[in-house]
Motif scaffolding. Structure first.
Motif, PDB file in Angstrom:
ATOM      1  N   LYS A   1      -8.702  25.929  18.505  1.00 11.90           N
ATOM      2  CA  LYS A   1      -9.223  24.634  18.919  1.00 11.90           C
ATOM      3  C   LYS A   1     -10.696  24.517  18.578  1.00 11.90           C
ATOM      4  CE  LYS A   1      -5.859  24.377  22.688  1.00 11.90           C
ATOM      5  NZ  LYS A   1      -5.654  24.299  24.140  1.00 11.90           N
ATOM      6  N   GLY A   2     -11.058  23.350  18.076  1.00  9.74           N
ATOM      7  CA  GLY A   2     -12.440  23.118  17.695  1.00  9.74           C
ATOM      8  C   GLY A   2     -12.934  21.753  18.141  1.00  9.74           C
TER       9      GLY A   2
ATOM     10  N   TYR B   1     -14.256  27.109  22.618  1.00 14.01           N
ATOM     11  CA  TYR B   1     -13.879  26.394  21.397  1.00 14.01           C
ATOM     12  C   TYR B   1     -14.847  26.718  20.261  1.00 14.01           C
ATOM     13  CZ  TYR B   1     -11.866  23.600  25.212  1.00 14.01           C
ATOM     14  OH  TYR B   1     -11.214  23.192  26.356  1.00 14.01           O
TER      15      TYR B   1
ATOM     16  N   MET C   1     -13.050  22.137   9.265  1.00 11.31           N
ATOM     17  CA  MET C   1     -11.831  22.653   9.878  1.00 11.31           C
ATOM     18  C   MET C   1     -11.200  23.750   9.020  1.00 11.31           C
ATOM     19  SD  MET C   1     -10.041  19.161  11.327  1.00 11.31           S
ATOM     20  CE  MET C   1      -8.528  20.029  11.833  1.00 11.31           C
TER      21      MET C   1
ATOM     22  N   ILE D   1      -9.732  25.867  11.988  1.00  7.37           N
ATOM     23  CA  ILE D   1      -9.430  25.040  13.163  1.00  7.37           C
ATOM     24  C   ILE D   1      -8.122  24.296  12.942  1.00  7.37           C
ATOM     25  CG2 ILE D   1     -10.197  23.068  14.553  1.00  7.37           C
ATOM     26  CD1 ILE D   1     -13.086  23.861  13.818  1.00  7.37           C
TER      27      ILE D   1
ATOM     28  N   CYS E   1      -8.239  19.783  16.618  1.00  9.76           N
ATOM     29  CA  CYS E   1      -9.649  19.390  16.573  1.00  9.76           C
ATOM     30  C   CYS E   1      -9.910  18.074  17.297  1.00  9.76           C
ATOM     31  CB  CYS E   1     -10.090  19.257  15.119  1.00  9.76           C
ATOM     32  SG  CYS E   1     -11.844  18.858  14.907  1.00  9.76           S
TER      33      CYS E   1
ATOM     34  N   TYR F   1     -13.117  15.197  17.432  1.00  9.48           N
ATOM     35  CA  TYR F   1     -14.406  14.774  16.888  1.00  9.48           C
ATOM     36  C   TYR F   1     -15.067  13.829  17.877  1.00  9.48           C
ATOM     37  CZ  TYR F   1     -18.059  13.228  13.707  1.00  9.48           C
ATOM     38  OH  TYR F   1     -19.278  12.963  13.143  1.00  9.48           O
TER      39      TYR F   1
ATOM     40  N   VAL G   1      -7.759  13.575  13.253  1.00 10.17           N
ATOM     41  CA  VAL G   1      -8.110  14.315  14.462  1.00 10.17           C
ATOM     42  C   VAL G   1      -8.359  13.339  15.611  1.00 10.17           C
ATOM     43  CG1 VAL G   1      -9.107  16.174  13.096  1.00 10.17           C
ATOM     44  CG2 VAL G   1     -10.600  14.383  13.990  1.00 10.17           C
TER      45      VAL G   1
END
Length: 388
Positions: free
Chosen positions: A174-175, A279, A326, A331, A334, A336, A352
């Motif tokens: 996860k990012g 994250y 990513m 990732i 995600c 944003y 995302v």
């Protein structure tokens, strides 16, 4: 049909994987009474049932749709041919498409066919005896990029080879990626001062801009900002002025006068450090190269961010840069976070989830969540990831 009989025999007996011989067959027919017998249908049958089928009318409708969706000034023979490939990509085809696919397939290596722009050629290659289990296994990493109908053909081949249809899923990484201006800091006062000074001292222009103007500029590409600032100038001249402003802006921010440092948002350091423990964090901005680095030099928590990217370095759109980060960071899931409609559009382009930093400079049409205060971010992110 005599020609088709030879083609079919070659496909089903010389090229087809042994595991599918006698089970998978190719079918084409022409409709009677049509001009030159061009109109017809084609199908793939597995154990007697059609698993893939289409006809002339579906194919032509799809090709025309793609052709007329292009700019009229670009419509030519090459665009028409490309529209045919796009129609086949959609899963529409007829008997002549099978002929053309076979001729390409029969005249080149299996490696070339597996990379062909024509999805019917790729289909023949996936079903070919020369495509072994090792190649099929390697294809797992890219199969999701292929049309749904071709993925079905791929899984038919896997099943025939007694290969697992699905691999054990890797853990999701996860990012959270951030816009910069209006999301992580507010440098509008400082940037406005720097740009106005540059315009006064280094150009023959009289324009001077307000902080509200700067809020409208932020989040846009440099080309779009230049057009808003100097609409009467040719592109080359206004870009040259904006490049000059951008250079001086970096110098101004790196050497602030009287402690004139852009403001961070409440508890930002605590929030970012906490998020970094759970994250992968990054920054993606439409700014010039060096601007994100300037922000990182001003904060004591720069090491919380694993990656950064900007339009000034790549020349790509924000959505493309989101995907780039990513990919670099691995990732898979995600979010944003940004404050403008441009940020929302970029998140959509990248595929995302988007969170609107409503405490920033802009409004958006749609978002997964809106933040009136950055301190709500940790719980909002946690809730979204849990739902996904």
């Amino acid at each position: 049909m005599h020609v088709w009989t030879k083609i079919r025999h070659k496909l089903e007996h010389e090229y087809l994987a042994e595991s599918l011989r006698g089970r998978l067959t190719y079918f084409v027919t022409a409709y009677h009474g049509t001009h030159d017998g061009d109109e017809g249908r084609a199908a793939i049958r597995l154990d007697g049932a059609e698993i893939l089928k289409s006809n002339y009318y579906e194919r032509m409708e799809a090709q025309l749709r793609h052709y007329y969706s292009t700019d009229p000034s670009r419509r030519d023979t090459n665009v028409w041919r490309q529209s045919a490939n796009e129609a086949i990509h959609d899963g529409t085809f007829y008997q002549r498409d099978f002929y053309f696919a076979f001729y390409e397939f029969d005249s080149q290596s299996i490696t070339e066919s597996l990379c062909s722009e024509n999805m019917l050629v790729r289909m023949l290659a996936i079903l070919d005896r020369r495509t072994g289990k090792r190649t099929l296994e390697k294809m797992r990493s890219i199969i999701g990029e292929l049309p749904d109908w071709l993925q079905i053909i791929y899984f038919v081949r896997l099943e025939a080879e007694h290969m697992p249809l699905l691999l054990e899923r890797k853990p999701m990484k996860k990012g959270i990626l951030f816009d910069l201006d209006g999301t992580l800091w507010d440098s509008s006062v400082q940037v406005t001062n720097a740009w106005n000074q540059t315009i006064r001292e280094k150009t023959n222009r009289s324009e001077q801009f307000t902080v509200d103007d700067m809020h409208n500029f932020m989040g846009r590409t440099m080309e779009a900002i230049a057009a808003l600032m100097f609409p009467s100038l040719p592109d080359s001249e206004r870009i040259a002025i904006l490049n000059l402003c951008s250079e001086d802006e970096i110098a101004y921010l790196e050497n602030p006068e009287n402690g004139d440092i852009p403001a961070l948002y409440p508890d930002e350091q605590t929030i970012i450090r906490a998020l970094a423990k759970e994250y992968t964090l990054g920054i993606v901005s439409n700014c010039q190269e060096g601007y994100v680095e300037t922000y990182l030099k001003q904060i004591p928590f720069a090491n919380a961010f694993s990656d950064t990217e900007c339009a000034g370095r790549t020349g790509k759109s924000k959505g493309e840069n989101i995907r780039l980060v990513m990919q670099r960071q691995g990732i898979t899931d995600c979010i944003y976070i940004g404050d403008t409609q441009g940020d929302a559009d970029a998140a959509k382009q990248a595929g995302v989830t988007f969170i609107h930093a409503a405490y920033g400079f802009g409004k958006v049409d749609a978002c997964a969540a809106a933040l009136d205060d950055i301190r709500s971010l940790p719980q909002t992110v946690k809730t979204i990831f849990e739902k996904e």
